[in-house]
Design an enzyme around this catalytic site. Sequence first.
Site, short mmCIF file in Angstrom:
data_model
loop_
_atom_site.label_atom_id
_atom_site.label_comp_id
_atom_site.label_asym_id
_atom_site.label_seq_id
_atom_site.Cartn_x
_atom_site.Cartn_y
_atom_site.Cartn_z
N ASP A 154 0.83 -1.21 0.00
CA ASP A 154 0.00 0.00 0.00
C ASP A 154 0.86 1.26 0.00
OD1 ASP A 154 -2.46 -1.32 0.08
OD2 ASP A 154 -2.31 -1.59 2.25
N GLY A 155 1.96 1.20 0.73
CA GLY A 155 2.85 2.36 0.82
C GLY A 155 3.36 2.78 -0.55
N TYR B 139 -4.67 4.22 9.40
CA TYR B 139 -4.37 4.88 10.68
C TYR B 139 -5.66 5.13 11.47
CZ TYR B 139 -1.18 7.85 13.48
OH TYR B 139 -0.38 8.39 14.43
P1 NAP Z 1 3.42 2.14 6.91
O1 NAP Z 1 3.84 2.73 8.20
O2 NAP Z 1 4.20 1.04 6.33
O3 NAP Z 1 1.86 1.73 6.96
C1 NAP Z 1 1.29 1.09 8.01
C2 NAP Z 1 0.37 -0.04 7.50
O4 NAP Z 1 -0.83 0.55 6.93
C3 NAP Z 1 0.99 -0.90 6.38
O5 NAP Z 1 0.76 -2.25 6.75
C4 NAP Z 1 0.20 -0.51 5.15
O6 NAP Z 1 0.09 -1.56 4.19
C5 NAP Z 1 -1.16 -0.21 5.77
N1 NAP Z 1 -2.11 0.57 4.98
C6 NAP Z 1 -1.89 1.66 4.19
N2 NAP Z 1 -3.05 2.10 3.66
C7 NAP Z 1 -4.03 1.28 4.14
C8 NAP Z 1 -5.44 1.23 3.96
N3 NAP Z 1 -6.10 2.12 3.21
N4 NAP Z 1 -6.14 0.26 4.61
C9 NAP Z 1 -5.50 -0.64 5.41
N5 NAP Z 1 -4.17 -0.62 5.61
C10 NAP Z 1 -3.44 0.32 4.99
O7 NAP Z 1 3.28 3.36 5.86
P2 NAP Z 1 2.80 3.26 4.37
O8 NAP Z 1 2.87 1.86 3.87
O9 NAP Z 1 3.48 4.35 3.65
O10 NAP Z 1 1.22 3.62 4.46
C11 NAP Z 1 0.81 4.91 4.76
C12 NAP Z 1 -0.34 4.82 5.70
O11 NAP Z 1 0.04 4.21 6.90
C13 NAP Z 1 -0.87 6.17 6.13
O12 NAP Z 1 -1.72 6.73 5.17
C14 NAP Z 1 -1.55 5.81 7.44
O13 NAP Z 1 -2.94 5.58 7.25
C15 NAP Z 1 -0.90 4.54 7.90
N6 NAP Z 1 -0.29 4.70 9.21
C16 NAP Z 1 -0.80 3.98 10.24
C17 NAP Z 1 -0.32 4.14 11.52
C18 NAP Z 1 -0.94 3.35 12.64
O14 NAP Z 1 -1.81 2.53 12.34
N7 NAP Z 1 -0.58 3.60 13.88
C19 NAP Z 1 0.73 5.02 11.76
C20 NAP Z 1 1.25 5.73 10.69
C21 NAP Z 1 0.74 5.57 9.42
P3 NAP Z 1 1.41 -2.19 3.43
O15 NAP Z 1 2.02 -3.12 4.44
O16 NAP Z 1 0.84 -2.93 2.25
O17 NAP Z 1 2.28 -1.04 3.04
MN MN Z 2 4.06 0.13 4.03
#
Ligand code: NAP
Ligand code: MN
Length: 265
Positions: free
Chosen positions: A49-50, A164
């Site tokens: 997704d990232g 998130y």
């Molecule tokens: P990352 O830190 O690797 O992402 C965290 C996880 O979120 C990864 O497992 C990613 O999937 C997953 N993800 C991204 N979009 C999603 C969606 N729409 N539905 C379900 N899961 C999703 O960062 P990244 O891969 O660049 O993704 C960016 C997103 O991470 C941000 O937009 C934010 O929503 C999320 N994030 C979450 C947290 C938290 O949950 N505490 C903290 C920071 C950011 P992949 O493993 O396939 O990359």
């Molecule tokens: Mn990721």
Amino acid sequence: MKIINVFANDTVLSRDTKKLLKRKLEKSEFIVPREYDPGAELIICIGGDGSFLETLRKYDFPDIPFIGINTGHLGFFQELHPDGLDEFIFKYKQGKYEIQHLKTVKAVVTVGEDRFEYTGLNEILIKGELSRAIHLNISIGDSFIERFSGDGILVSTPAGSTAYNYSLGGSIVDPRLKLLQVTPIAPMNTTAYRSFTSSLILPPNLSIRINPEHSGGQGLLIVSDSQEHLHESVDEIYLEFSESIVKLLRFENYDFWTKVKSKFL
Ligand code: NAP
Ligand code: MN
């Protein structure tokens, strides 16, 4: 000629999948250019997704449909597996797919005379630059709602509701619904401060206006899909649905809730 842009992140599996896919597509008379071609009919993104979110951002949310091949960890947006390339090309050529339309959210940030605009497919979040509480005056439509105190707030699209937003206790939203979700990040509730503790769910035509207080002497981070933008002395942040729509190819076995179950339970 039929052009397909193919992008892969840096893992060995992604790069190998890209090579293999390019060969297969060329055998089927598609052109796979070296550089991004804005005239392409499809963009294929190999990674998690990232890397999908990164490609969207890099090419400024193009109108061209996307499909993802998951070689990453979760792959919520990604529809295909690296072992399904032949089946994908076969179905694609026959037009056996649907296009899912996902809405994006934008923030317009005003700092004095300057304006900055950021777009996110998942979300836009606002938090402090330092580890101190921030205070945000939040209005919805024309009504002042609250002086929020806490770590920040996150404004999620339906597509971002499983990211998130979900970790913060927000609700999972079926992407067929068009709504924005405002989810608080560590809201404070004491005799000194009062903030909503649950997410607020808003219809598509209502905007959110935020006027931050500067008393803490810290800048604000406006984060769009993990991309940080630091601003000092922000006067106003205006959030609403953006005009950019992300188009994702989905095949007949796609079902949002089946996907949620397979990725979360
Ligand atoms: P990352 O830190 O690797 O992402 C965290 C996880 O979120 C990864 O497992 C990613 O999937 C997953 N993800 C991204 N979009 C999603 C969606 N729409 N539905 C379900 N899961 C999703 O960062 P990244 O891969 O660049 O993704 C960016 C997103 O991470 C941000 O937009 C934010 O929503 C999320 N994030 C979450 C947290 C938290 O949950 N505490 C903290 C920071 C950011 P992949 O493993 O396939 O990359
Ligand atoms: Mn990721």
